[in-house]
Design a protein around this motif. Sequence first.
Motif, short mmCIF file in Angstrom:
data_model
loop_
_atom_site.label_atom_id
_atom_site.label_comp_id
_atom_site.label_asym_id
_atom_site.label_seq_id
_atom_site.Cartn_x
_atom_site.Cartn_y
_atom_site.Cartn_z
N THR A 139 0.83 -1.20 0.00
CA THR A 139 0.00 0.00 0.00
C THR A 139 0.87 1.25 0.00
O THR A 139 0.59 2.23 -0.70
CB THR A 139 -0.93 0.00 1.22
OG1 THR A 139 -1.80 -1.13 1.14
CG2 THR A 139 -1.77 1.28 1.27
N ASP A 140 1.95 1.23 0.79
CA ASP A 140 2.86 2.38 0.82
C ASP A 140 3.47 2.64 -0.54
O ASP A 140 3.66 3.80 -0.94
CB ASP A 140 3.96 2.14 1.85
CG ASP A 140 3.47 2.28 3.29
OD1 ASP A 140 2.37 2.82 3.49
OD2 ASP A 140 4.18 1.83 4.20
N GLY A 175 -4.75 9.00 -5.08
CA GLY A 175 -3.74 10.02 -4.90
C GLY A 175 -4.38 11.39 -4.85
O GLY A 175 -5.49 11.60 -5.37
N ARG A 182 0.78 4.04 -2.87
CA ARG A 182 0.51 5.42 -2.46
C ARG A 182 1.63 6.36 -2.91
O ARG A 182 1.38 7.50 -3.31
CB ARG A 182 0.32 5.48 -0.95
CG ARG A 182 -0.10 6.85 -0.43
CD ARG A 182 -0.39 6.83 1.06
NE ARG A 182 -1.60 6.09 1.35
CZ ARG A 182 -1.66 4.98 2.07
NH1 ARG A 182 -0.53 4.47 2.56
NH2 ARG A 182 -2.80 4.37 2.29
N ILE A 223 -6.50 2.84 -4.19
CA ILE A 223 -5.72 3.78 -3.40
C ILE A 223 -5.65 5.08 -4.19
O ILE A 223 -5.05 5.14 -5.26
CB ILE A 223 -4.32 3.23 -3.10
CG1 ILE A 223 -4.44 1.93 -2.29
CG2 ILE A 223 -3.47 4.26 -2.36
CD1 ILE A 223 -3.15 1.19 -2.13
#
Length: 956
Positions: free
Chosen positions: A240-241, A280, A244, A278
Amino acid sequence: MAAFTVGAVTAQPAAAGTPVPVTISFTKLIQIGQGIDDIPLIDGPIGDFYARVSINGGPWQDTYANRFDFGFSVGTGTVAGPGGTYKLTPPKSWTITQTVDSALGSVPVAIEIWDDDDIIDDQQADVSPTESSTLALTVNLADGKWSGDVAWPGCAEGSGGRAVRLCFAASTLSASGDADGDALFDSWETYGYHGYDSAGNVYVDLPALGANPLRKDVFVEVDCLVAASHSHCPDQSALTDVVRAFAAAPVSNPGDGTTGIQLHLDTGPLYGPGSVQINGSGGVRGSIGNLGGGGSQIPEAGNEIIDWDGTNGWPGTDFHQLKGANFSYSQREDIFRYAIFGHQTNSRAQANDCTSGWAEDIKGNDFMVTLGGGRNLDSDSAPEIPCWTPTASNGIDDDGDGRTDEDPWNDVDEPDDNDCAGDTDGDGDPCDRGDLGVDEDSGFSVGNAAEQAGTFMHELGHTLGLKHGGGDDVNRKPNYPSVMNYAFQRCLVFRSGPLATVQLPGGCDYSRIVVNLDENSLDECAGLGPALDLTKNWDQSVDASMMETLQGATCPPPNNTNLSLDINNDDDGDGTDDNKITPLNGFEDWNNLFFDFQGLPNLADAGPIHPVQYEADPAVIEAAERQMSGFTVAAAPTTLDLTALSASSFSLSGVNGWLNARVTHTRQLAPGRYTVHTPGSAAVPFTVNSIGRVDFDPQISYLSGRGTTTLAVQGLPVTVDATSLTAQAFSIAPATGWLNSRTSQVVRLLPGRYSFTVAGSTPVPFTVGADGRVDFDPQIGYASGRGTTTLAVQGLPVTVDATSLTAQAFSIAPATGWLNSRTSQVVRLLPGRYSFTVAGSTPVPFTVGADGRVDFDPQIGYASGRGTTTLAVQGLPVTIDATALTCQAFALSPTTGWIPAHPAAGQPRLLPGSFTFVSCPAGRTFPLVLTPAGTFDYNPGLTGVSGRGTSTLVVG
């Protein structure tokens, strides 16, 4: 290129309309026939192919300059198939475009494939299923779909000895065929990817997976090794990081105005059904989850070591062998990069190699993350500790010493640990993590989220064209804030300073800025420049009070000479420090990523690869982090005390929102420049050094705490005298709340711009200088104290005469309290808007000008004094006859007191408003209204009351 003749293509007539690009891009070329080349002993068995295209009857355009050119042996970038077939992937330069008129609706397109021969004439291959070798199509300008010799979206295939299968894409969206530049063709991202068979099946529904032809998309399939006792499958938070970070990338997508890159990670069912989106901040959307093919859990047994050459050299399982068993080449090779989270590799050692990961090449499509295994600290072939962060204690004797789950890395040498051998890793701390004899087993090495995320992003970066120094191989550059840098690989990219013009979010990131340094001329005060607002103590020097001493051309004398120092140790990972004094070139990663992996020789895992050398192991990473820690220091606790100020809040640069100034705050502040300010004040600059000590200009008299970890902001004492005003309270906007104006107030303010304010008034702007002296417009005649530390506000004298009214009291709202109406009152007011008010009445609005003269609506007939400094309010004369009542008096609540009940005394003067007639004792009551015309109104159903619509009220 030999001459040839081809029949003409008939063009459709044009009509006025909008220009539209018609773009043909070639995606696969498969040689099927065996008679392509008439002289194979010279030119080899594979055709030296190029394409020719005519659009709307226009001139033939070709890709001859970028043709395939093979010798006798099978060439680079080809994959041999059954029966002598060869699969070729044309480069992106095999794109032909022509602008046509949209009014045409559709246009003819002719496509030919030719084999270049060096001696004889070039030979045309057969690409059409018809009798002609030329493929004839009609492309619809509205959607880019075609009809003709082959139906959209299938590949075309000829027959006979010169047969080839040709797969291509058509776009009417862009002249490049790839509007967003992500190496995924417009038609793929609009309609889906159809592979390279002739069936036209949709193998990857890119739109359904979130692809957008106007935004950059990157797809990666992720598989992982698993054992009975543990799994190397990555933590969802780690991936996920990474997604992201890509979504936050400073990469513009001009087609739709968004910013960021949409990274899509196919982890199959690892984290449940479906996928997680996810978002931005720039409008893009990445994803993690089941995208139709990833998440294969490969047995670790037998695959403990993965490399790029299998049994050759140091033996291991060939990465491509595992990929071939778990990845669909025919359906995915043009779309997905491929990654395996494995156990170990053998990049640095034949066994017990703790290398974090390995990419097949700088620019590629395959990489591995290897965060498993044990770390051998004493070269005895037996690992002592996990390579990377282990799983939780597991009740298993992992190292076979007869004990289980010895304490994990508690920095203490205890009986249950092996005998500590001291500071064996040379980090200055004996018997801590990494030292021989400490931390035997406490679970299996799989890496924590930061190690997984950073290594994944690091190796993916190599496939995207990034080196360890961005554009070069110089590692550990402090001016290269990227996970490609070993010092930052574990998602430790630093954040920019609070006053930086370029904001670095830190953590998992590629470099966003170019900062060049020259080790022969380092300016510590300039550090990494104003863009990042980070001073750097390159030589880590401090004075006797432990304050950092910075040196460089922009530093104050006498320390204003630049340094010459090797600040990156020039270690490229091979263990050799050459102590070079060299320029360190910065690099901006995000806008230099390489997307076009489809045109690489190693696309189908048959071409040559050049695995990245000297990938990091824990010792390399720890050394890089230690070396960098002297420059980029972790945040230290710093206390901010602004409680002496009269302001109730303050802000600290780099921290969102206002902080309560009534209490002290201890914050973790990284070394750098900061500012504090209160509402209305100028920013007050200060610095924090690497151990949390503050510094500021010693000329700032209203700060204290230099050389300590506490910044105290006392402000400047300013006396505010508002006692002459009739107003009960004032404020110093926007800094303070309401203060009592009955006594002089000493307020403590920072230099800045403020306004003296009372309710209803026009604010009186003034400034406080660095010496605490006030200043304001000298034309303001109702204030004094310019050039002193006292602001006195006397206001303007206004006489208010309400003696004609029957009301007992009045107020000047919202400034004053209740004043006696039996005598004229001199009130001191500031220019502004006010209302003369008596209880129950409709307020009489008026203004006071800068000269103290009053003004109000000339239609108000019951007041006078416009243009003078006296406001006289006479009210409206009315008659109230209550003689028929047995009660001796009456009142109009809440305005009047008791009035005798006979006509001579019953003629009050009132303002329009709402009242209650009250007689006593316990007499009659009823509501009534006095209109602006001076007439009464009440409920017409009342008995014993008359005079409605007149100025005389009779109550019987």
